[in-house]
Design a protein around this motif. Sequence first.
Motif, PDB file in Angstrom:
ATOM      1  N   PRO A  28     -76.175 -32.167  31.813  1.00 11.05           N
ATOM      2  CA  PRO A  28     -77.409 -31.611  32.374  1.00 11.05           C
ATOM      3  C   PRO A  28     -77.135 -30.926  33.714  1.00 11.05           C
ATOM      4  CG  PRO A  28     -77.417 -34.017  32.484  1.00 11.05           C
ATOM      5  CD  PRO A  28     -76.188 -33.624  31.732  1.00 11.05           C
ATOM      6  N   ALA A  29     -78.071 -30.109  34.143  1.00  9.72           N
ATOM      7  CA  ALA A  29     -77.934 -29.446  35.436  1.00  9.72           C
ATOM      8  C   ALA A  29     -77.925 -30.487  36.546  1.00  9.72           C
ATOM      9  CB  ALA A  29     -79.072 -28.456  35.639  1.00  9.72           C
ATOM     10  N   LEU A  30     -77.204 -30.210  37.604  1.00 11.50           N
ATOM     11  CA  LEU A  30     -77.097 -31.130  38.727  1.00 11.50           C
ATOM     12  C   LEU A  30     -78.465 -31.458  39.319  1.00 11.50           C
ATOM     13  CD1 LEU A  30     -75.076 -32.664  40.477  1.00 11.50           C
ATOM     14  CD2 LEU A  30     -74.845 -30.624  41.882  1.00 11.50           C
ATOM     15  N   GLU A  31     -79.370 -30.506  39.323  1.00 10.00           N
ATOM     16  CA  GLU A  31     -80.716 -30.740  39.854  1.00 10.00           C
ATOM     17  C   GLU A  31     -81.468 -31.809  39.060  1.00 10.00           C
ATOM     18  OE1 GLU A  31     -80.092 -27.239  38.715  1.00 10.00           O
ATOM     19  OE2 GLU A  31     -78.864 -27.268  40.521  1.00 10.00           O
ATOM     20  N   ASP A  32     -81.153 -31.956  37.777  1.00 10.15           N
ATOM     21  CA  ASP A  32     -81.808 -32.964  36.944  1.00 10.15           C
ATOM     22  C   ASP A  32     -81.530 -34.380  37.433  1.00 10.15           C
ATOM     23  OD1 ASP A  32     -82.755 -30.902  35.407  1.00 10.15           O
ATOM     24  OD2 ASP A  32     -81.314 -31.200  33.775  1.00 10.15           O
ATOM     25  N   LEU A  33     -80.393 -34.579  38.094  1.00 11.84           N
ATOM     26  CA  LEU A  33     -80.039 -35.900  38.601  1.00 11.84           C
ATOM     27  C   LEU A  33     -81.012 -36.342  39.693  1.00 11.84           C
ATOM     28  CD1 LEU A  33     -77.873 -38.071  38.186  1.00 11.84           C
ATOM     29  CD2 LEU A  33     -76.563 -36.996  40.001  1.00 11.84           C
ATOM     30  N   LYS A  34     -81.539 -35.396  40.437  1.00 15.18           N
ATOM     31  CA  LYS A  34     -82.482 -35.714  41.508  1.00 15.18           C
ATOM     32  C   LYS A  34     -83.868 -36.062  40.969  1.00 15.18           C
ATOM     33  CE  LYS A  34     -80.017 -32.555  44.483  1.00 15.18           C
ATOM     34  NZ  LYS A  34     -79.995 -31.223  45.037  1.00 15.18           N
ATOM     35  N   ARG A  35     -84.186 -35.591  39.763  1.00 13.38           N
ATOM     36  CA  ARG A  35     -85.526 -35.788  39.195  1.00 13.38           C
ATOM     37  C   ARG A  35     -85.617 -36.939  38.202  1.00 13.38           C
ATOM     38  NH1 ARG A  35     -85.565 -29.669  38.690  1.00 13.38           N
ATOM     39  NH2 ARG A  35     -84.584 -30.074  36.715  1.00 13.38           N
ATOM     40  N   SER A  36     -84.499 -37.571  37.895  1.00 16.98           N
ATOM     41  CA  SER A  36     -84.497 -38.590  36.851  1.00 16.98           C
ATOM     42  C   SER A  36     -83.905 -39.885  37.374  1.00 16.98           C
ATOM     43  CB  SER A  36     -83.680 -38.084  35.659  1.00 16.98           C
ATOM     44  OG  SER A  36     -83.656 -39.036  34.641  1.00 16.98           O
ATOM     45  N   SER A  37     -84.370 -41.013  36.821  1.00 18.07           N
ATOM     46  CA  SER A  37     -83.814 -42.299  37.227  1.00 18.07           C
ATOM     47  C   SER A  37     -82.422 -42.513  36.644  1.00 18.07           C
ATOM     48  CB  SER A  37     -84.737 -43.438  36.821  1.00 18.07           C
ATOM     49  OG  SER A  37     -84.931 -43.418  35.423  1.00 18.07           O
ATOM     50  N   PHE A  38     -82.146 -41.951  35.475  1.00 16.01           N
ATOM     51  CA  PHE A  38     -80.792 -41.941  34.930  1.00 16.01           C
ATOM     52  C   PHE A  38     -80.663 -40.801  33.937  1.00 16.01           C
ATOM     53  CE2 PHE A  38     -82.756 -44.174  31.451  1.00 16.01           C
ATOM     54  CZ  PHE A  38     -82.003 -43.822  30.342  1.00 16.01           C
ATOM     55  N   LEU A  39     -79.441 -40.363  33.744  1.00 14.90           N
ATOM     56  CA  LEU A  39     -79.140 -39.299  32.794  1.00 14.90           C
ATOM     57  C   LEU A  39     -78.020 -39.753  31.873  1.00 14.90           C
ATOM     58  CD1 LEU A  39     -79.146 -36.170  35.146  1.00 14.90           C
ATOM     59  CD2 LEU A  39     -80.878 -36.778  33.448  1.00 14.90           C
ATOM     60  N   GLU A  40     -77.892 -39.064  30.760  1.00 16.25           N
ATOM     61  CA  GLU A  40     -76.803 -39.325  29.829  1.00 16.25           C
ATOM     62  C   GLU A  40     -75.807 -38.181  29.890  1.00 16.25           C
ATOM     63  OE1 GLU A  40     -78.597 -40.018  26.010  1.00 16.25           O
ATOM     64  OE2 GLU A  40     -79.057 -42.092  26.536  1.00 16.25           O
ATOM     65  N   PHE A  41     -74.532 -38.538  29.994  1.00 20.56           N
ATOM     66  CA  PHE A  41     -73.454 -37.572  30.100  1.00 20.56           C
ATOM     67  C   PHE A  41     -72.493 -37.764  28.931  1.00 20.56           C
ATOM     68  CE2 PHE A  41     -75.052 -38.361  34.319  1.00 20.56           C
ATOM     69  CZ  PHE A  41     -75.104 -37.099  34.897  1.00 20.56           C
ATOM     70  N   PRO A  42     -72.500 -36.840  27.962  1.00 22.11           N
ATOM     71  CA  PRO A  42     -71.516 -36.947  26.884  1.00 22.11           C
ATOM     72  C   PRO A  42     -70.127 -36.603  27.416  1.00 22.11           C
ATOM     73  CG  PRO A  42     -72.828 -34.953  26.632  1.00 22.11           C
ATOM     74  CD  PRO A  42     -73.384 -35.688  27.803  1.00 22.11           C
ATOM     75  N   PHE A  43     -69.145 -37.413  27.043  1.00 21.64           N
ATOM     76  CA  PHE A  43     -67.784 -37.152  27.495  1.00 21.64           C
ATOM     77  C   PHE A  43     -66.796 -37.613  26.435  1.00 21.64           C
ATOM     78  CE2 PHE A  43     -63.879 -37.864  29.923  1.00 21.64           C
ATOM     79  CZ  PHE A  43     -63.776 -36.638  30.555  1.00 21.64           C
ATOM     80  N   VAL A  44     -66.153 -36.668  25.809  1.00 19.45           N
ATOM     81  CA  VAL A  44     -65.100 -36.906  24.820  1.00 19.45           C
ATOM     82  C   VAL A  44     -65.495 -37.991  23.821  1.00 19.45           C
ATOM     83  CG1 VAL A  44     -62.600 -37.165  24.505  1.00 19.45           C
ATOM     84  CG2 VAL A  44     -63.464 -36.293  26.669  1.00 19.45           C
ATOM     85  N   GLY A  45     -66.675 -37.827  23.233  1.00 23.40           N
ATOM     86  CA  GLY A  45     -67.121 -38.735  22.188  1.00 23.40           C
ATOM     87  C   GLY A  45     -67.861 -39.964  22.679  1.00 23.40           C
ATOM     88  N   GLU A  46     -68.034 -40.133  23.972  1.00 21.97           N
ATOM     89  CA  GLU A  46     -68.773 -41.268  24.514  1.00 21.97           C
ATOM     90  C   GLU A  46     -69.985 -40.752  25.286  1.00 21.97           C
ATOM     91  OE1 GLU A  46     -67.045 -44.580  26.207  1.00 21.97           O
ATOM     92  OE2 GLU A  46     -65.218 -44.503  25.041  1.00 21.97           O
ATOM     93  N   ILE A  47     -70.966 -41.611  25.446  1.00 21.36           N
ATOM     94  CA  ILE A  47     -72.143 -41.302  26.262  1.00 21.36           C
ATOM     95  C   ILE A  47     -72.115 -42.219  27.472  1.00 21.36           C
ATOM     96  CG2 ILE A  47     -74.664 -41.276  26.385  1.00 21.36           C
ATOM     97  CD1 ILE A  47     -73.605 -39.168  24.502  1.00 21.36           C
ATOM     98  N   ILE A  48     -72.115 -41.621  28.652  1.00 20.39           N
ATOM     99  CA  ILE A  48     -72.122 -42.389  29.901  1.00 20.39           C
ATOM    100  C   ILE A  48     -73.515 -42.264  30.489  1.00 20.39           C
ATOM    101  CG2 ILE A  48     -71.124 -42.601  32.198  1.00 20.39           C
ATOM    102  CD1 ILE A  48     -68.633 -41.142  30.953  1.00 20.39           C
ATOM    103  N   ARG A  49     -74.151 -43.394  30.781  1.00 23.30           N
ATOM    104  CA  ARG A  49     -75.470 -43.397  31.407  1.00 23.30           C
ATOM    105  C   ARG A  49     -75.306 -43.648  32.888  1.00 23.30           C
ATOM    106  NH1 ARG A  49     -75.768 -45.125  26.371  1.00 23.30           N
ATOM    107  NH2 ARG A  49     -77.425 -44.349  25.043  1.00 23.30           N
ATOM    108  N   TYR A  50     -75.899 -42.756  33.670  1.00 26.14           N
ATOM    109  CA  TYR A  50     -75.748 -42.852  35.123  1.00 26.14           C
ATOM    110  C   TYR A  50     -77.088 -42.571  35.776  1.00 26.14           C
ATOM    111  CZ  TYR A  50     -73.979 -41.916  39.830  1.00 26.14           C
ATOM    112  OH  TYR A  50     -73.756 -41.933  41.181  1.00 26.14           O
TER     113      TYR A  50
END
Length: 195
Positions: free
Chosen positions: A173-195
């Motif tokens: 997701p766009a970097l700005e989305d991190l400021k508007r959300s309590s957590f985001l999902e980041f797909p990375f080489v077949g895994e989903i990282i929640r941050y």
Amino acid sequence: SFPDTEEESVASENGPVEQDVDSDSYTGDDLVDRLRLDDVSQWISCIVIVNFDAELGQRVEHTYPSQHDLSELELKNISFLSFPDTALNGEKDSLYVFRLRRSAGSYLYGYVLFRQQKNASVRRGYLQQSVCVLSPHPFVGLFLRIAELAGSFYFEFGTRILEVAAHSICSWPALEDLKRSSFLEFPFVGEIIRY
């Protein structure tokens, strides 16, 4: 085996090495040239592979993508900071973070997976390499996990996996989305990282 490419990874004294099994040459940044480099660079500056040679010392072996804005002095500093400042006995992985002040006054954060493996063909008896994810952002939880995954995959599959990593980051997701959300999902080489 993963990734499904025309190249195979083989072990050497200096870690994974790419062996071309097709006459078509691989330029190293083929995929990232087709990707939106801005999508990658909003999150990371690059991924750096550092080898620790008993005779040559620490040296940067590879950067991906190769289009980065790091000076030679910054790369030299990164090579030293990518080696843990502690005595390691046996085969171990170390995961840690460093902060580098850039010449422009800003900071760059290095998220490092350092691996030490027994290897009788190496002078010290151990292969020592680091995979360092460089980012202008102090998102420690996110990027330590990225360094851990990228490093593990690199040691198993070689440099070609760095293309896959860049492709994953392009879908974030766009970097700005991190400021508007309590957590985001980041797909990375077949895994989903929640941050």
